[in-house]
Design a protein around this motif. Sequence first.
Motif, PDB file in Angstrom:
ATOM      1  N   TYR A  56      -4.268   0.492   6.942  1.00 58.43           N
ATOM      2  CA  TYR A  56      -2.925   0.851   6.500  1.00 58.43           C
ATOM      3  C   TYR A  56      -2.943   1.991   5.498  1.00 58.43           C
ATOM      4  O   TYR A  56      -3.695   1.972   4.525  1.00 58.43           O
ATOM      5  CB  TYR A  56      -2.212  -0.371   5.922  1.00 58.43           C
ATOM      6  CG  TYR A  56      -1.928  -1.437   6.961  1.00 58.43           C
ATOM      7  CD1 TYR A  56      -1.898  -1.125   8.321  1.00 58.43           C
ATOM      8  CD2 TYR A  56      -1.705  -2.742   6.599  1.00 58.43           C
ATOM      9  CE1 TYR A  56      -1.650  -2.086   9.279  1.00 58.43           C
ATOM     10  CE2 TYR A  56      -1.447  -3.720   7.539  1.00 58.43           C
ATOM     11  CZ  TYR A  56      -1.426  -3.392   8.883  1.00 58.43           C
ATOM     12  OH  TYR A  56      -1.169  -4.343   9.825  1.00 58.43           O
ATOM     13  N   THR A  91      -1.557   4.939   2.668  1.00 61.35           N
ATOM     14  CA  THR A  91      -0.626   5.198   1.583  1.00 61.35           C
ATOM     15  C   THR A  91       0.523   6.049   2.130  1.00 61.35           C
ATOM     16  O   THR A  91       0.440   6.624   3.226  1.00 61.35           O
ATOM     17  CB  THR A  91      -1.313   5.967   0.461  1.00 61.35           C
ATOM     18  OG1 THR A  91      -1.761   7.236   0.985  1.00 61.35           O
ATOM     19  CG2 THR A  91      -2.508   5.196  -0.095  1.00 61.35           C
ATOM     20  N   ALA A  92       1.594   6.123   1.361  1.00 59.57           N
ATOM     21  CA  ALA A  92       2.718   6.970   1.784  1.00 59.57           C
ATOM     22  C   ALA A  92       2.287   8.419   1.901  1.00 59.57           C
ATOM     23  O   ALA A  92       2.709   9.139   2.825  1.00 59.57           O
ATOM     24  CB  ALA A  92       3.871   6.826   0.790  1.00 59.57           C
ATOM     25  N   GLU A  93       1.418   8.866   1.007  1.00 59.29           N
ATOM     26  CA  GLU A  93       0.972  10.271   1.030  1.00 59.29           C
ATOM     27  C   GLU A  93       0.207  10.576   2.312  1.00 59.29           C
ATOM     28  O   GLU A  93       0.398  11.645   2.918  1.00 59.29           O
ATOM     29  CB  GLU A  93       0.099  10.556  -0.188  1.00 59.29           C
ATOM     30  CG  GLU A  93       0.841  10.530  -1.524  1.00 59.29           C
ATOM     31  CD  GLU A  93       1.140   9.124  -2.007  1.00 59.29           C
ATOM     32  OE1 GLU A  93       1.981   8.990  -2.914  1.00 59.29           O
ATOM     33  OE2 GLU A  93       0.559   8.144  -1.476  1.00 59.29           O
ATOM     34  N   ARG A  94      -0.656   9.662   2.729  1.00 57.77           N
ATOM     35  CA  ARG A  94      -1.426   9.884   3.951  1.00 57.77           C
ATOM     36  C   ARG A  94      -0.511   9.918   5.170  1.00 57.77           C
ATOM     37  O   ARG A  94      -0.677  10.742   6.069  1.00 57.77           O
ATOM     38  CB  ARG A  94      -2.489   8.806   4.116  1.00 57.77           C
ATOM     39  CG  ARG A  94      -3.328   8.961   5.374  1.00 57.77           C
ATOM     40  CD  ARG A  94      -4.352   7.850   5.528  1.00 57.77           C
ATOM     41  NE  ARG A  94      -4.719   7.692   6.914  1.00 57.77           N
ATOM     42  CZ  ARG A  94      -5.000   6.526   7.487  1.00 57.77           C
ATOM     43  NH1 ARG A  94      -4.931   5.412   6.798  1.00 57.77           N
ATOM     44  NH2 ARG A  94      -5.331   6.480   8.754  1.00 57.77           N
ATOM     45  N   ARG A 111       0.822  -1.202   0.000  1.00 58.14           N
ATOM     46  CA  ARG A 111       0.000   0.000   0.000  1.00 58.14           C
ATOM     47  C   ARG A 111       0.864   1.265   0.000  1.00 58.14           C
ATOM     48  O   ARG A 111       0.466   2.310  -0.533  1.00 58.14           O
ATOM     49  CB  ARG A 111      -0.943  -0.013   1.206  1.00 58.14           C
ATOM     50  CG  ARG A 111      -2.094   0.966   1.059  1.00 58.14           C
ATOM     51  CD  ARG A 111      -3.243   0.592   1.952  1.00 58.14           C
ATOM     52  NE  ARG A 111      -3.893  -0.650   1.540  1.00 58.14           N
ATOM     53  CZ  ARG A 111      -4.693  -1.368   2.304  1.00 58.14           C
ATOM     54  NH1 ARG A 111      -4.954  -0.975   3.534  1.00 58.14           N
ATOM     55  NH2 ARG A 111      -5.240  -2.471   1.855  1.00 58.14           N
ATOM     56  N   LEU A 112       2.044   1.174   0.562  1.00 59.09           N
ATOM     57  CA  LEU A 112       2.960   2.312   0.553  1.00 59.09           C
ATOM     58  C   LEU A 112       3.615   2.518  -0.816  1.00 59.09           C
ATOM     59  O   LEU A 112       4.179   3.573  -1.078  1.00 59.09           O
ATOM     60  CB  LEU A 112       4.054   2.114   1.602  1.00 59.09           C
ATOM     61  CG  LEU A 112       3.590   2.197   3.059  1.00 59.09           C
ATOM     62  CD1 LEU A 112       4.683   1.705   3.994  1.00 59.09           C
ATOM     63  CD2 LEU A 112       3.169   3.623   3.423  1.00 59.09           C
ATOM     64  N   GLY A 113       3.537   1.489  -1.662  1.00 59.93           N
ATOM     65  CA  GLY A 113       4.116   1.603  -2.998  1.00 59.93           C
ATOM     66  C   GLY A 113       5.265   0.662  -3.259  1.00 59.93           C
ATOM     67  O   GLY A 113       5.889   0.723  -4.326  1.00 59.93           O
TER      68      GLY A 113
END
Length: 305
Positions: free
Chosen positions: A296, A298-301, A56-58
């Motif tokens: 969980y 995302t990196a943006e959140r 989810r983070l990429g």
Amino acid sequence: MTRESEPYDVLVVGSANADLVIGVERRPGAGETVLGSDLATHPGGKGANQAVAAARLGARTGLVGRVGEDAHGRLLLDSLRAAGVDTAGVLVGGAPTGVAVITVDPSGDNSIVVSPGANARLSPGDIAAAGPLLARARVVSTQLEIPLDTVAALVDALPPDARLVLNPSPPAPLPDRVLAACDPLVVNEHEARFILGDAAGGTPEEWARGLLGLGPRSVVITLGAAGALAADGRTGEPVRVASPAVTAVDTTGAGDAFTAALAWRLGRGDDLAGATGFAVRVGAAAVTARGAQESYPTAERAVAL
């Protein structure tokens, strides 16, 4: 889905469970019965949680593990694939899917009982068979919801340029060669005290120095709302990293999100303190929503906290 020619940013070797969650006003004491909420079933397990969190983070992510040929196993495979995790290393059958029974109180704190099921059948032979997947991994992350001899076999099978991240949960005595491979060993306060035993000091800094003395190349200690502490045996003194202030709703799986984020950023080349700082934000974001994988970010959140 990761293509066969691509490296994994993070390859997780670990457990996959169905989380059976019940909300309670307070957790029961010995011999006590309390009423709870309706039962909710969620995909979980420390290995699957880490894989979903990293994806989810990429991160390009894969999982090596075992599930049963049952409804819980299908739930887990669906969740992993929906998050973009490569499930080529997930074996199916041989035992029922593992189950975790979780009670969560109004403060967000939880108590967990795990029935390992298929996770207990993940064997050293399975690690050997996963050699082509390991060869593609920049960082390998594992936990102790699979047999300890399987973790030891994983250490022996690591490619020379792969970094091992180990969260010893649930805690168990670790062989010296496993400790020596950890970079980092990721523990909470309970796990640190278990490993150190009578040698446990009074502060996280003392715990970190004691743990480094046992052989890991680096150590990260999670401190809940206080953040985390990172100690790299190659570069100097432990460094504290603060957590953003959030309102905790459910802490289930937050440590797995933290570890996944840490592993991903280490694989990207961050130093230990920098990777820990990002991981603290991911863990903090995860406690603001209910469930494990559902929470969980995302990196943006995470960065926006």
